[in-house]
Design an enzyme around this catalytic site. Structure first.
Site, mmCIF file in Angstrom:
data_model
loop_
_atom_site.group_PDB
_atom_site.id
_atom_site.type_symbol
_atom_site.label_atom_id
_atom_site.label_comp_id
_atom_site.label_asym_id
_atom_site.label_seq_id
_atom_site.Cartn_x
_atom_site.Cartn_y
_atom_site.Cartn_z
ATOM 1 N N GLU A 36 53.501 5.776 102.180
ATOM 2 C CA GLU A 36 54.459 4.676 102.477
ATOM 3 C C GLU A 36 54.078 3.990 103.776
ATOM 4 O O GLU A 36 54.525 2.855 103.950
ATOM 5 C CB GLU A 36 55.756 5.573 102.431
ATOM 6 N N ARG B 134 54.429 19.989 102.951
ATOM 7 C CA ARG B 134 55.788 20.242 102.305
ATOM 8 C C ARG B 134 55.663 20.541 100.729
ATOM 9 O O ARG B 134 56.602 21.234 100.118
ATOM 10 C CB ARG B 134 56.720 19.356 102.520
#
Lengths: 170, 170
Positions: B95, B58
């Site tokens: 994460e 992205r």
């Protein structure tokens, strides 16, 4: 400007016998990258279209600057499991192996006109899979633009009936 | 324009309890996408820099239109095994889980000034890994731009000393 000179050919990647076309040498030169995207925009200037779609992940590199330059939206077509909302999926054959692609079900409204952008037209498998996903959603594929075409793989045969433009041919 | 309204929040993706920020709703609106990239360009207008680098995949979507709009080159930072020429690698924490990133050894010349672009500042792990790769090649990271920041994950702590700009905060 001869864009072919900006592509680096790497021997035996990702497998022995493959002469891989490395576009990173083109991308890292700001003037050359701008010239390349502007050439795509010029190819599309007489086209009526609503969206640019690009398959993961080098289709993002070619497709998003074209979307920006033409003020159109961008639709990412992704590997399975990457898109968070409801998707449809299509399996396809690659130059080496097979793979699947997904698109969000609400990415395209029926009747919207779509240009597909990618870095490479090889066998045409990835592009045909992208076409099928767009058409399943009711979109109309009005053109396909790729940076590089490997003409000896005859990918255009698989894409018969579609308007395919490429900037560099091998 | 309130860009936060253009982001779709998807519950429990990719794991239970995660409120995933889906940027595809922003990307598919041509006016909104253009406005977004122009906001990044405005943030960078007083910066002196040579290149935009973006982590897969992205970061490609955010980074390449900024590179085009500012007439700079683009450096893809990729998952292992994707870049065809000689690379250096860096492992980092995500994460959820861990991963590695690679950059071509010849992507950046010593002393070149680099802006990193990505969609999301979460824990900062991906961005810090990208910084390390650029600095190992002798590049100077003069700024980081991200579309979305999850402030409650305090990723900025990891990126202390770097100029970080984000357009949407949660």
């Amino acid at each position: 400007m001869n864009l072919k000179d900006k592509i680096r050919v790497i021997m035996d990647f990702p497998e022995k016998g493959i002469r891989y076309k490395d576009i990173t040498t083109l991308l890292k030169d700001g003037d050359v990258f701008k010239y390349t995207i502007n050439k795509f925009v010029k190819e599309l200037e007489d086209k009526d279209f609503d969206l640019i779609a690009g398959p993961e992940s080098r289709g993002f590199i070619i497709g998003t600057p074209i979307a920006y330059a033409t003020s159109k939206g961008f639709i990412p077509v992704r590997k399975p499991g990457k898109l968070p909302a409801e998707t449809i999926q299509n399996k396809y054959d690659l130059e080496y192996g097979s793979d699947s692609l997904e698109i969000h079900k609400d990415a395209i409204k029926p009747g919207q006109k779509v240009i597909i952008a990618d870095d490479l037209l090889a066998t045409g498998g990835t592009l045909l899979s992208t076409i099928k996903l767009i058409e399943k959603l009711g979109g109309e594929v009005v053109g396909i633009v790729c940076l590089i075409e490997l003409t000896y793989l005859q990918g255009r045969d698989l894409l018969k009936g579609y308007d395919v433009k490429t900037l560099i041919q091998y």
